[in-house]
Design a protein around this motif. Sequence first.
Motif, mmCIF file in Angstrom:
data_model
loop_
_atom_site.group_PDB
_atom_site.id
_atom_site.type_symbol
_atom_site.label_atom_id
_atom_site.label_comp_id
_atom_site.label_asym_id
_atom_site.label_seq_id
_atom_site.Cartn_x
_atom_site.Cartn_y
_atom_site.Cartn_z
ATOM 1 N N VAL A 53 58.043 -48.083 9.430
ATOM 2 C CA VAL A 53 57.694 -49.503 9.475
ATOM 3 C C VAL A 53 58.920 -50.256 10.009
ATOM 4 C CG1 VAL A 53 56.965 -51.523 8.145
ATOM 5 C CG2 VAL A 53 56.152 -49.243 7.503
ATOM 6 N N THR A 68 55.691 -42.133 8.099
ATOM 7 C CA THR A 68 55.389 -43.491 8.564
ATOM 8 C C THR A 68 56.676 -44.285 8.710
ATOM 9 O OG1 THR A 68 53.260 -43.416 7.430
ATOM 10 C CG2 THR A 68 54.097 -45.599 8.045
ATOM 11 N N ARG A 127 64.215 -51.390 9.296
ATOM 12 C CA ARG A 127 63.430 -50.188 9.600
ATOM 13 C C ARG A 127 63.306 -49.380 8.320
ATOM 14 N NH1 ARG A 127 63.959 -44.895 11.395
ATOM 15 N NH2 ARG A 127 62.648 -44.314 13.196
ATOM 16 N N TRP A 128 62.080 -49.091 7.935
ATOM 17 C CA TRP A 128 61.849 -48.330 6.725
ATOM 18 C C TRP A 128 61.016 -47.102 7.053
ATOM 19 C CZ3 TRP A 128 61.275 -53.609 7.035
ATOM 20 C CH2 TRP A 128 62.172 -54.380 6.280
ATOM 21 N N ARG A 129 61.157 -46.086 6.227
ATOM 22 C CA ARG A 129 60.427 -44.851 6.482
ATOM 23 C C ARG A 129 59.832 -44.329 5.183
ATOM 24 N NH1 ARG A 129 62.961 -39.350 9.130
ATOM 25 N NH2 ARG A 129 60.998 -38.263 9.457
ATOM 26 N N ALA A 130 58.611 -43.872 5.280
ATOM 27 C CA ALA A 130 57.952 -43.272 4.116
ATOM 28 C C ALA A 130 57.426 -41.909 4.527
ATOM 29 C CB ALA A 130 56.795 -44.150 3.649
ATOM 30 N N THR A 131 57.650 -40.923 3.692
ATOM 31 C CA THR A 131 57.125 -39.588 3.971
ATOM 32 C C THR A 131 56.416 -39.053 2.733
ATOM 33 O OG1 THR A 131 59.179 -38.522 3.275
ATOM 34 C CG2 THR A 131 58.965 -39.056 5.615
#
Lengths: 172, 366
Positions: free
Chosen positions: A116, A114, A121-125
């Motif tokens: 966001v 994901t 800018r952020w990212r989640a895995t």
Amino acid sequence: MTRTLACAALLLMSIPGPARAEGAAGLAFGAAAVHVASAEHELRPLVGLWGRLGFGRGGFAEVEASGTRRIEDGGVVQVDERWARGALTVGCRTGPRALEVAVAVGPALTYRDTVVVGEDRWRATALQAGVRYRAGLLLPLGRRWEVDLLFGGASRRRNHDQELVVQGGGRW
Amino acid sequence: MPRLALRPVPAFQALPMLGLATSCGEPDLEADRYLAFQREPDGYEVAPRLVGTLEDLATITGRLGEVRTGGILLYENDGSMTLDGDRALDVGYDVQDGVAVPLDEDGLILWSFYGHLEDIADQLPALGLDGDVFFPLNSAWTPVLPDLLLELLPKENAAYATGGHFFVLLDDLFAKDVPLVANAGVIRHEFGHAVFHVLTSGGVHRRPPFAAADTSVPSLYYSSLHEAFADTFATLSLDAPDYFEDSLPMTSRDVRGDWTIDQVETPEQFHRTAGDDPLALYDPYPLGTVFASTAWDLREALGDPLEAWAILLEGTRIWVDLSTPDNAWALLDAWVAAAGQGVAAEALCASIETRFGDAVLVETCP
């Protein structure tokens, strides 16, 4: 639920059928009902690849890779959710050759990615393991092709996703 | 936002989960911030905010309360509401540079809600209110609603369950720049209902003066005053006269508008026109907006939202002591009484004369 599926699979495998060791592979399209944080199931498009190898009297092993994507693009934030799932299931099929019933169960891995985008800018895995299950109808189209209608799902931690797909492909 | 609204059984939940699931990639729980919608002077942004009182990001549990999901909302015989069969949330997230990033949009929205609740709690002392009275305040995300009319469209809403003392939060049907539950003004509006309930009922778990199903004239006035007070709390505590606009175009709720009593239907007029029609519904918002606009006029005159709020809160307390919770016109008298003499009283009287005209005689005005 696990016990019910296992019993159903054993019951179906016990029904005599013609011995065949054929393979099939193709594409899948459908709609996924994805379990999100709120405990809701959000409807999303799903595409996938699948391959099946038969063994014994109606048994088969199937590998799948499928994915969904949802982009929520608001004026304040964009949330881009991508899912990919791989699964190996073992099942059985039975019934007249013109229209077979199939069930399968096995392990699955779901990868969530994901992004966001807001002030930054952020990212989640996350990689989440679970149990995959499928059931549906296999419809041969001549000797070389088939189209299937399958309901399925997979668990992830305490959540579960479901989907309804139409998959088509070639047989050999 | 009404005091109560509702939602359906989530689809595709008939299958129980298989119990063999395991999880890889469990989030690092050492996040000191989490992503959330935050209201800034020039609009909303999504940015990290300090974890603060939020103790568990996955279940959204903290010192201010817990957000639960599912369940069914039940009307009790005493007119209050309770929630039954709800369960814990399971917000998936990952941590990037100490910032918890949700794996889906619902997580972002619900974290934002908790953040707004925390902002309210921080501001309560400045608003002359005691946080211990209101917290913990739990919330129900998308429960099943018992009201058929509301159950038909259980979206796009939020509510405060009077007596039950919890929020009901519903998701959006249409995408918005700022989802309703992530809109700080919407959450403050609902919190305003809690404040008004405490003022008029004596405690968060006390029975409300009128049941939700009561459609008598006094009950409808009480509903309108609930909406008026909720909007007054939201607009003044946030200093935002059009907080709805960030989510929905709704000029009818902009308290800077020229709203007057002549433009709205009073409960008496509603009863005359609706007759015995059981399906007729009174809309309490227009009348409530006339009151909230009067409150905003005071803020404009004083140039200070918190000074205006202090007068209106004191006036509302006077009104509770001297009147009944359905006596809308007496509330105006009490507001003027609390304003004393000078600019505040003059501004209130001028506003009342403009917005209410001959319909109301406020004895405390010259």
